[in-house]
Write an enzyme that holds these catalytic residues in place. Structure first.
Site, short mmCIF file in Angstrom:
data_model
loop_
_atom_site.label_atom_id
_atom_site.label_comp_id
_atom_site.label_asym_id
_atom_site.label_seq_id
_atom_site.Cartn_x
_atom_site.Cartn_y
_atom_site.Cartn_z
N MET A 1 49.88 36.08 31.50
CA MET A 1 50.66 35.60 30.37
C MET A 1 52.13 35.51 30.76
O MET A 1 52.56 36.19 31.68
CB MET A 1 50.49 36.53 29.15
CG MET A 1 51.02 37.93 29.38
SD MET A 1 50.75 39.07 27.99
CE MET A 1 49.05 39.53 28.26
N PRO A 2 52.87 34.65 30.09
CA PRO A 2 54.31 34.59 30.36
C PRO A 2 55.00 35.82 29.78
O PRO A 2 54.44 36.52 28.94
CB PRO A 2 54.75 33.32 29.64
CG PRO A 2 53.77 33.17 28.53
CD PRO A 2 52.46 33.71 29.06
N ASN B 1 56.44 40.36 24.07
CA ASN B 1 55.49 41.14 24.86
C ASN B 1 56.16 42.00 25.93
O ASN B 1 55.48 42.53 26.81
CB ASN B 1 54.40 40.25 25.46
CG ASN B 1 54.93 39.23 26.44
OD1 ASN B 1 56.02 39.37 26.99
ND2 ASN B 1 54.16 38.18 26.66
N ALA C 1 51.02 38.57 36.55
CA ALA C 1 51.77 37.72 35.63
C ALA C 1 53.26 37.98 35.77
O ALA C 1 53.92 37.38 36.61
CB ALA C 1 51.28 37.94 34.20
N ARG C 2 53.78 38.88 34.97
CA ARG C 2 55.20 39.21 34.97
C ARG C 2 55.38 40.71 34.88
O ARG C 2 54.68 41.40 34.14
CB ARG C 2 55.91 38.54 33.78
CG ARG C 2 55.91 37.03 33.84
CD ARG C 2 56.80 36.53 34.98
NE ARG C 2 56.82 35.09 35.08
CZ ARG C 2 56.23 34.40 36.05
NH1 ARG C 2 55.54 35.02 37.00
NH2 ARG C 2 56.32 33.10 36.09
N ASP D 1 51.34 42.50 41.72
CA ASP D 1 52.16 41.71 42.61
C ASP D 1 53.49 41.38 41.94
O ASP D 1 54.22 40.51 42.36
CB ASP D 1 51.43 40.47 43.14
CG ASP D 1 51.30 39.33 42.15
OD1 ASP D 1 51.61 39.53 40.96
OD2 ASP D 1 50.89 38.24 42.56
N GLU E 1 62.12 43.82 39.76
CA GLU E 1 62.00 43.28 41.11
C GLU E 1 63.12 42.33 41.51
O GLU E 1 63.29 42.06 42.70
CB GLU E 1 60.66 42.58 41.28
CG GLU E 1 60.52 41.31 40.51
CD GLU E 1 59.12 40.71 40.59
OE1 GLU E 1 58.99 39.54 40.24
OE2 GLU E 1 58.17 41.39 40.99
N HIS F 1 54.72 39.05 44.75
CA HIS F 1 54.32 37.85 44.01
C HIS F 1 54.90 36.62 44.73
O HIS F 1 55.86 36.02 44.27
CB HIS F 1 54.89 37.97 42.59
CG HIS F 1 54.46 36.91 41.64
ND1 HIS F 1 53.29 36.97 40.95
CD2 HIS F 1 55.07 35.78 41.23
CE1 HIS F 1 53.19 35.93 40.15
NE2 HIS F 1 54.26 35.18 40.31
#
Length: 149
Positions: free
Chosen positions: A22-23, A28, A50-51, A75, A80, A112
């Protein structure tokens, strides 16, 4: 077979493996926090490709340490930006939370960067140039991602 449930809490309570796709947005941010991890089936696994901001990293580490989760495959990491994709080889890592994450035997972390191959970068450049030429020559491109309205 797909079984519909009424809430994300109910879904994670039944799952052996939860994989996030999901973005990231304000709604979220830290969706997977200490409260959410309490709903997980004991011994389940979490995969986040995802994120990073979807997961409260400290809460994840606590859930892993307490045995609530058996493991995590990541990932992405919520802080990060100053780390990935820089080459920091040979330099000390200053982010203590990230060091704990990397040191955990219950975490597999891989950056990622699936897109970061010579072929993928060449395709991105070529696609961008082709779309630019379409706009210059024809006034629009078939690869438009926004609405002209």
């Amino acid at each position: 077979m797909v079984t519909y449930v009424d809430s994300i809490e109910e879904a994670v309570a039944q799952a052996d493996l939860v994989s996030l796709h999901m973005p990231a947005n304000d709604a979220n941010h830290h969706l997977f926090d200490a409260n959410m991890f309490q709903h997980f089936k004991r011994g389940a696994y979490l995969v986040n490709t995802a994120r990073g901001s979807l997961i409260d990293t400290q809460a994840l580490l606590n859930a892993l340490t307490q045995g609530q989760l058996a493991g995590a495959g990541l990932d992405v990491y919520e802080h990060e930006d100053p780390i990935v994709p820089l080459d920091l080889q040979g330099q000390p890592l200053a982010d203590e939370l990230f060091k704990q994450l990397l040191a955990s035997e219950r975490v597999i972390y891989s950056p990622h960067v699936a897109y970061y191959t010579d072929e993928a970068v060449a395709n991105l450049i070529e696609g961008g140039l082709d779309a630019t030429l379409d706009v210059i020559l024809h006034g629009d491109t078939a690869n438009r991602v926004n609405d002209l309205a």
